[in-house]
Design an enzyme around this catalytic site. Structure first.
Site: not given
Ligand code: AKB
Length: 317
Positions: A12, A35, A143, A147, A173
């Site tokens: 990735g 991976d 997501y 986290k 990033i």
């Molecule tokens: C996303 O946009 O989902 C990722 C992040 C900010 O964790 N780049």
């Protein structure tokens, strides 16, 4: 003791650059890339590589034993935009992979774990500007939920089982070597590719959507800094706020026109706008700066110059 490292999700965007950097530092054979498939030809050819599904504990554990691994970087994850399309898949991959690795550390098969969290851990009720380390966290994406839960697990395994787990809340990033996949901050990479290829970019966020961002060199440095820090300096075992710069699509486009005067941008926000609107626009990372001396190097001008230079060179090579 020699560090023997396993990188899960090495093909990735971040995994591939982390693998290269660690191999340069520690020697190719001390860094095992893995991976779920061989999706990055260059990376696969560059040293030891194993097929591992991060959800499969036996596959990880066999690899750890085979190579006498002591440190795992778990970089496999479904990101924010893909996660909204496949919520259950995101939950399963992001949670099962983390618990697999934390359990190997609990059983002392490995000594150290790196696991990335994200600015997605925050939500619309979080203070948006200069978001503090400790604050309201009510993420609205699957997501972000994975986290947030993951951070709780990391801290729990550290407090209750003495697991040496270290984590950073990555911002968006920006990099040129490997494309990102399925994130909301991906626009800040797409824009460079389109600027060079077409001279125009149709942005999926509105012009004034400010988000925290960082150049890949800084992200890799932060990751290695926290992993190399003395254990007692890593005081936060959920995850550290991490920040470099913040900008809007309009500000980035303006910076690009300084190098490419013909470049134009239009805006057509899609479902990712809602995700971006729920995230902070800037981050207070004074804990990381104070505890283990984190410092970034790249500002918006430096990132823009470097991205255009590298992508242009790549296009002609
Ligand atoms: C996303 O946009 O989902 C990722 C992040 C900010 O964790 N780049």
């Amino acid at each position: 003791m020699v560090s023997k490292i396993l990188i899960i999700g090495a093909c990735g965007q971040i995994g591939s650059e982390l693998t290269n950097k660690l191999r340069a530092e520690l020697g190719v054979n001390n860094v095992i890339a893995s991976d779920i498939r061989e999706s990055n030809v260059e990376l696969v050819a560059s040293g030891p590589f194993e097929i591992i599904d991060a959800k499969n504990l036996d596959q990880i554990s066999d690899c750890v034993k085979k190579y006498d691994i002591n440190t795992v970087y778990l970089m496999a994850a479904l990101l924010s935009a893909t996660g909204e399309k496949y919520p259950e898949k995101a939950w399963n991959l992001n949670m099962e992979s983390l618990l697999n690795v934390l359990n190997l550390a609990k059983e002392r098969l490995i000594d150290k774990v790196f696991w990335p969290s994200s600015i997605a851990v925050f939500g619309p009720t979080t203070p948006k500007v200069n978001t503090p380390q400790k604050t309201i966290m009510e993420p609205t994406t699957v997501y972000g939920i994975t986290k947030q839960v993951g951070e709780r697990w990391c801290e729990y395994y550290h407090n209750n089982y003495g697991v040496d787990v270290r984590s950073l809340r990555y911002p968006g990033i920006i990099s040129w070597k490997t494309l990102p996949g399925g994130g909301t901050t991906d626009y800040a990479i797409e824009i460079f590719h389109k600027a060079i290829k077409d001279g125009h970019y149709n942005c999926f966020l509105t012009e004034n959507t400010a988000l925290p961002m960082m150049y890949m060199e800084d992200a890799v440095k932060a990751t290695l800094d926290i992993m190399e820090a003395d254990a007692e300096d890593v005081k936060i075992r959920s995850s550290y706020n991490l920040s470099a710069i913040s900008f809007t699509p309009k500000e980035l486009a303006l910076e690009i026109t300084k190098q490419l005067p013909e470049f134009t941008i239009s805006y057509k926000p899609d479902f990712r706008q809602k995700i971006a609107d729920s995230w902070p626009s800037s981050i207070d990372d004074s804990s990381a700066r104070g505890d283990w001396n984190w410092n970034h190097s790249y500002d918006l001008e430096a990132i823009t110059k470097e991205m255009l230079l590298q992508l242009r060179e790549k296009a002609v090579s």
